[in-house]
Motif scaffolding. Sequence first.
Motif, PDB file in Angstrom:
ATOM      1  N   ALA A 163      -2.305  -2.371  -1.492  1.00 34.14           N
ATOM      2  CA  ALA A 163      -2.759  -3.138  -0.328  1.00 34.14           C
ATOM      3  C   ALA A 163      -3.397  -4.451  -0.777  1.00 34.14           C
ATOM      4  O   ALA A 163      -3.261  -5.482  -0.121  1.00 34.14           O
ATOM      5  N   LEU A 220      -5.196   1.531   6.906  1.00 32.05           N
ATOM      6  CA  LEU A 220      -4.303   0.380   7.083  1.00 32.05           C
ATOM      7  C   LEU A 220      -4.212  -0.005   8.551  1.00 32.05           C
ATOM      8  O   LEU A 220      -4.240  -1.188   8.903  1.00 32.05           O
ATOM      9  N   ALA A 226       0.825  -1.205   0.000  1.00 36.69           N
ATOM     10  CA  ALA A 226       0.000   0.000   0.000  1.00 36.69           C
ATOM     11  C   ALA A 226       0.860   1.257   0.000  1.00 36.69           C
ATOM     12  O   ALA A 226       0.590   2.220  -0.747  1.00 36.69           O
ATOM     13  N   VAL A 240      -6.159  -4.553   3.034  1.00 36.53           N
ATOM     14  CA  VAL A 240      -5.019  -5.036   3.819  1.00 36.53           C
ATOM     15  C   VAL A 240      -5.447  -6.135   4.785  1.00 36.53           C
ATOM     16  O   VAL A 240      -4.647  -6.990   5.173  1.00 36.53           O
TER      17      VAL A 240
END
Length: 334
Positions: A302, A146, A14, A192
């Motif tokens: 991600a 994230l 990411a 993620v």
Amino acid sequence: MEGGPEMIKRVKGALIGVAYGDAFGMPAEMWPPEKIREKFGKIEKFLPGHPENSISAGLKRGEVTDDTINTILVIEMLAENQGRVDAKLFIQKLKKWIKESSKSQAVVGPSTAKAIELLEKGVPMEETGKMGVTNGAAMKILPIGLKAGITDGGIEEERLIKEVVKLCMPTHYTSPAISAAVAIAAGGAIAVHGERNIGNIYEYMKKMAEKGRHYGNSTGEPSITARMEMGKYFADNFSVAEALKNIYNYIGTGISSTESIPAAAALFYLAKGNPLLCAEYAANIGGDTDTIGAMACGISGAYSSDGSFGQDIISMLESVNEISFDALTDLLMQ
């Protein structure tokens, strides 16, 4: 540190994606597609800033802009505040960068610049962002997503939204900017976390954008969610070339949150999460190419993880910009 090796690779992917999309789209920033074709033909690799582009002129091949720099500042802020948002700390870091960076004046957006000006005059932080509708919040928000996605349990949606709102307050405390930022953060969080279905990621971004629009000052802007639906329609029903043209013409790719964030989401979907392809789409579509690239490729990175990028690409981005993706990943996951 939560999350196993695969999650670490997705976080790193990411962060590489943000820088990759930013640097890939940088040369053509704010040019229409016709001018991009005239000056570049088609952007298919990293290029230096174009001498005729008032924003990118003088920037080196592979050099990032404020999109990546602000993302790094958010990571540093989270690391220094036990993983939570401290808007005052972020503003301190942003002011320091603006003061010290020679390129900050060319790339700092109008909402952020106005908010900084008001803060300097002593206006309370709760008031300075009430007219900020540009993409300056969403462009830097991915680390918050994230952080929410690397938990071993489920994504805490209300906490994610509240953290986004806190960061938006000083510069972009409006319904469209918060809705847009929540959408980008949510895309990063679910990607993620390990969701493999592109359609599910897109629907989650839409759902969270709708939740996010209930926060901040209402400014009468179009719906992020509705424009995301339009972007998916174009991607599903037209050739790539026609879809890109329709996204540019009907959704828009300017600095407004209601344009560039639905456009970025649509490019992520159109590229099926491939960050290299996504960067190409973003660089050539026209408008705010670097910011759209940073957001779309960040989510794509991600999704696809760091293995999507060749080591030569990673090394070049790290060398030109004096950053370490491993170090940034460790900082974010601590």
